[in-house]
Design a protein around this motif. Structure first.
Motif, PDB file in Angstrom:
ATOM      1  N   ILE A  41       6.043 -13.945 -24.115  1.00 44.52           N
ATOM      2  CA  ILE A  41       5.630 -13.176 -22.942  1.00 44.52           C
ATOM      3  C   ILE A  41       4.322 -13.765 -22.447  1.00 44.52           C
ATOM      4  O   ILE A  41       3.353 -13.876 -23.192  1.00 44.52           O
ATOM      5  N   LEU A  42       4.305 -14.163 -21.173  1.00 44.97           N
ATOM      6  CA  LEU A  42       3.101 -14.673 -20.523  1.00 44.97           C
ATOM      7  C   LEU A  42       2.815 -13.809 -19.310  1.00 44.97           C
ATOM      8  O   LEU A  42       3.713 -13.543 -18.509  1.00 44.97           O
ATOM      9  N   VAL A  43       1.589 -13.379 -19.164  1.00 43.37           N
ATOM     10  CA  VAL A  43       1.179 -12.626 -17.987  1.00 43.37           C
ATOM     11  C   VAL A  43       0.047 -13.398 -17.342  1.00 43.37           C
ATOM     12  O   VAL A  43      -0.957 -13.678 -17.981  1.00 43.37           O
ATOM     13  N   GLY A  44       0.235 -13.791 -16.086  1.00 42.21           N
ATOM     14  CA  GLY A  44      -0.816 -14.545 -15.421  1.00 42.21           C
ATOM     15  C   GLY A  44      -0.366 -15.074 -14.086  1.00 42.21           C
ATOM     16  O   GLY A  44       0.670 -14.689 -13.555  1.00 42.21           O
ATOM     17  N   THR A  45      -1.142 -15.973 -13.569  1.00 38.74           N
ATOM     18  CA  THR A  45      -0.866 -16.599 -12.291  1.00 38.74           C
ATOM     19  C   THR A  45      -0.505 -18.046 -12.545  1.00 38.74           C
ATOM     20  O   THR A  45      -1.207 -18.742 -13.269  1.00 38.74           O
ATOM     21  N   ILE A  46       0.571 -18.487 -11.936  1.00 34.01           N
ATOM     22  CA  ILE A  46       1.001 -19.870 -12.085  1.00 34.01           C
ATOM     23  C   ILE A  46       0.762 -20.593 -10.772  1.00 34.01           C
ATOM     24  O   ILE A  46       1.083 -20.091  -9.701  1.00 34.01           O
ATOM     25  N   TYR A  47       0.181 -21.759 -10.872  1.00 33.41           N
ATOM     26  CA  TYR A  47      -0.069 -22.589  -9.698  1.00 33.41           C
ATOM     27  C   TYR A  47       0.734 -23.868  -9.843  1.00 33.41           C
ATOM     28  O   TYR A  47       0.736 -24.491 -10.898  1.00 33.41           O
ATOM     29  N   LYS A  48       1.417 -24.231  -8.796  1.00 34.93           N
ATOM     30  CA  LYS A  48       2.159 -25.483  -8.784  1.00 34.93           C
ATOM     31  C   LYS A  48       1.651 -26.323  -7.622  1.00 34.93           C
ATOM     32  O   LYS A  48       1.702 -25.892  -6.477  1.00 34.93           O
ATOM     33  N   ASP A  49       1.171 -27.502  -7.925  1.00 43.44           N
ATOM     34  CA  ASP A  49       0.677 -28.411  -6.897  1.00 43.44           C
ATOM     35  C   ASP A  49       1.878 -29.087  -6.244  1.00 43.44           C
ATOM     36  O   ASP A  49       2.645 -29.766  -6.921  1.00 43.44           O
ATOM     37  N   MET A  50       2.057 -28.864  -4.964  1.00 46.61           N
ATOM     38  CA  MET A  50       3.178 -29.458  -4.237  1.00 46.61           C
ATOM     39  C   MET A  50       2.602 -30.373  -3.163  1.00 46.61           C
ATOM     40  O   MET A  50       2.164 -29.919  -2.111  1.00 46.61           O
ATOM     41  N   LYS A  51       2.590 -31.654  -3.466  1.00 44.17           N
ATOM     42  CA  LYS A  51       1.954 -32.630  -2.594  1.00 44.17           C
ATOM     43  C   LYS A  51       2.602 -32.711  -1.205  1.00 44.17           C
ATOM     44  O   LYS A  51       1.942 -32.994  -0.230  1.00 44.17           O
ATOM     45  N   MET A  52       3.883 -32.463  -1.103  1.00 45.31           N
ATOM     46  CA  MET A  52       4.586 -32.575   0.176  1.00 45.31           C
ATOM     47  C   MET A  52       4.530 -31.289   1.004  1.00 45.31           C
ATOM     48  O   MET A  52       4.933 -31.280   2.152  1.00 45.31           O
ATOM     49  N   LYS A  53       4.036 -30.204   0.420  1.00 47.50           N
ATOM     50  CA  LYS A  53       3.955 -28.937   1.146  1.00 47.50           C
ATOM     51  C   LYS A  53       2.828 -29.012   2.172  1.00 47.50           C
ATOM     52  O   LYS A  53       1.717 -29.439   1.850  1.00 47.50           O
ATOM     53  N   PRO A  54       3.089 -28.611   3.414  1.00 45.12           N
ATOM     54  CA  PRO A  54       2.030 -28.634   4.432  1.00 45.12           C
ATOM     55  C   PRO A  54       0.863 -27.729   4.032  1.00 45.12           C
ATOM     56  O   PRO A  54       1.060 -26.649   3.500  1.00 45.12           O
ATOM     57  N   ASN A  55      -0.344 -28.189   4.286  1.00 42.05           N
ATOM     58  CA  ASN A  55      -1.550 -27.432   3.984  1.00 42.05           C
ATOM     59  C   ASN A  55      -2.197 -27.038   5.309  1.00 42.05           C
ATOM     60  O   ASN A  55      -2.607 -27.894   6.083  1.00 42.05           O
ATOM     61  N   ASP A  58      -5.657 -28.531   6.041  1.00 47.57           N
ATOM     62  CA  ASP A  58      -5.633 -29.931   6.477  1.00 47.57           C
ATOM     63  C   ASP A  58      -5.205 -30.041   7.933  1.00 47.57           C
ATOM     64  O   ASP A  58      -5.770 -30.823   8.701  1.00 47.57           O
ATOM     65  N   GLU A  59      -4.206 -29.255   8.316  1.00 47.82           N
ATOM     66  CA  GLU A  59      -3.743 -29.280   9.704  1.00 47.82           C
ATOM     67  C   GLU A  59      -4.832 -28.783  10.648  1.00 47.82           C
ATOM     68  O   GLU A  59      -5.027 -29.348  11.729  1.00 47.82           O
ATOM     69  N   LEU A  60      -5.548 -27.756  10.249  1.00 49.44           N
ATOM     70  CA  LEU A  60      -6.636 -27.225  11.070  1.00 49.44           C
ATOM     71  C   LEU A  60      -7.725 -28.273  11.247  1.00 49.44           C
ATOM     72  O   LEU A  60      -8.204 -28.501  12.358  1.00 49.44           O
ATOM     73  N   ASN A  61      -8.097 -28.934  10.181  1.00 47.32           N
ATOM     74  CA  ASN A  61      -9.119 -29.983  10.269  1.00 47.32           C
ATOM     75  C   ASN A  61      -8.674 -31.127  11.162  1.00 47.32           C
ATOM     76  O   ASN A  61      -9.450 -31.672  11.929  1.00 47.32           O
ATOM     77  N   ARG A  62      -7.419 -31.502  11.064  1.00 45.37           N
ATOM     78  CA  ARG A  62      -6.915 -32.634  11.831  1.00 45.37           C
ATOM     79  C   ARG A  62      -6.743 -32.293  13.315  1.00 45.37           C
ATOM     80  O   ARG A  62      -7.081 -33.072  14.194  1.00 45.37           O
ATOM     81  N   ASP A  63      -6.250 -31.111  13.618  1.00 49.46           N
ATOM     82  CA  ASP A  63      -5.875 -30.785  14.985  1.00 49.46           C
ATOM     83  C   ASP A  63      -6.938 -30.040  15.784  1.00 49.46           C
ATOM     84  O   ASP A  63      -7.025 -30.215  16.998  1.00 49.46           O
ATOM     85  N   VAL A  64      -7.731 -29.215  15.156  1.00 47.18           N
ATOM     86  CA  VAL A  64      -8.619 -28.329  15.895  1.00 47.18           C
ATOM     87  C   VAL A  64     -10.088 -28.723  15.766  1.00 47.18           C
ATOM     88  O   VAL A  64     -10.802 -28.809  16.756  1.00 47.18           O
ATOM     89  N   LEU A  65     -10.524 -28.958  14.573  1.00 52.70           N
ATOM     90  CA  LEU A  65     -11.943 -29.214  14.348  1.00 52.70           C
ATOM     91  C   LEU A  65     -12.300 -30.645  14.697  1.00 52.70           C
ATOM     92  O   LEU A  65     -11.505 -31.560  14.561  1.00 52.70           O
ATOM     93  N   VAL A  66     -13.525 -30.831  15.141  1.00 50.88           N
ATOM     94  CA  VAL A  66     -14.028 -32.157  15.469  1.00 50.88           C
ATOM     95  C   VAL A  66     -14.407 -32.838  14.167  1.00 50.88           C
ATOM     96  O   VAL A  66     -15.076 -32.242  13.324  1.00 50.88           O
ATOM     97  N   PRO A  67     -14.008 -34.074  13.971  1.00 53.59           N
ATOM     98  CA  PRO A  67     -14.392 -34.773  12.735  1.00 53.59           C
ATOM     99  C   PRO A  67     -15.904 -34.845  12.585  1.00 53.59           C
ATOM    100  O   PRO A  67     -16.629 -34.995  13.568  1.00 53.59           O
ATOM    101  N   THR A  68     -16.371 -34.763  11.378  1.00 53.96           N
ATOM    102  CA  THR A  68     -17.813 -34.735  11.130  1.00 53.96           C
ATOM    103  C   THR A  68     -18.484 -36.044  11.516  1.00 53.96           C
ATOM    104  O   THR A  68     -19.647 -36.049  11.897  1.00 53.96           O
ATOM    105  N   GLU A  69     -17.782 -37.173  11.448  1.00 52.17           N
ATOM    106  CA  GLU A  69     -18.381 -38.445  11.825  1.00 52.17           C
ATOM    107  C   GLU A  69     -18.794 -38.438  13.293  1.00 52.17           C
ATOM    108  O   GLU A  69     -19.859 -38.922  13.659  1.00 52.17           O
ATOM    109  N   SER A  70     -17.957 -37.890  14.158  1.00 52.16           N
ATOM    110  CA  SER A  70     -18.304 -37.870  15.573  1.00 52.16           C
ATOM    111  C   SER A  70     -19.449 -36.896  15.846  1.00 52.16           C
ATOM    112  O   SER A  70     -20.248 -37.121  16.749  1.00 52.16           O
ATOM    113  N   LEU A  71     -19.551 -35.827  15.071  1.00 50.70           N
ATOM    114  CA  LEU A  71     -20.668 -34.894  15.235  1.00 50.70           C
ATOM    115  C   LEU A  71     -21.978 -35.578  14.858  1.00 50.70           C
ATOM    116  O   LEU A  71     -22.976 -35.452  15.573  1.00 50.70           O
TER     117      LEU A  71
END
Length: 79
Positions: A41-55, A58-71
């Motif tokens: 019996i295990l009680v807890g939270t399981i995390y699975k790293d899914m590299k192909m799952k959209p984040n 990351d999408e917000l940083n890429r599409d909406v926010l201005v890159p820090t280099e240009s700032l």
């Protein structure tokens, strides 16, 4: 916080269900304590790293926010 509140109740329920059986599963505190082929019996939270799952962050940083280099480049003033 929620996990800690639920953990004791879940363990009580598991004890009442399997407590008197000869082949009752053991309670494992960590997933590393679980043995292959042995029920536990295990009680807890399981995390699975899914590299192909959209984040969404990351999408917000890429599409909406201005890159820090240009700032940084736009805030520099030459003498």
């Amino acid at each position: 916080m929620r996990l800690m509140k639920l953990k004791s109740e879940l363990l009580k329920t598991a004890q009442s269900k399997w407590g008197g059986q000869a082949n009752a599963p053991n309670v494992c505190q960590r997933i590393l304590d679980a043995e292959t082929g042995v029920k536990c019996i295990l009680v807890g939270t399981i995390y699975k790293d899914m590299k192909m799952k959209p984040n969404i962050l990351d999408e917000l940083n890429r599409d909406v926010l201005v890159p820090t280099e240009s700032l940084v480049a736009s805030s520099l003033v030459s003498d």
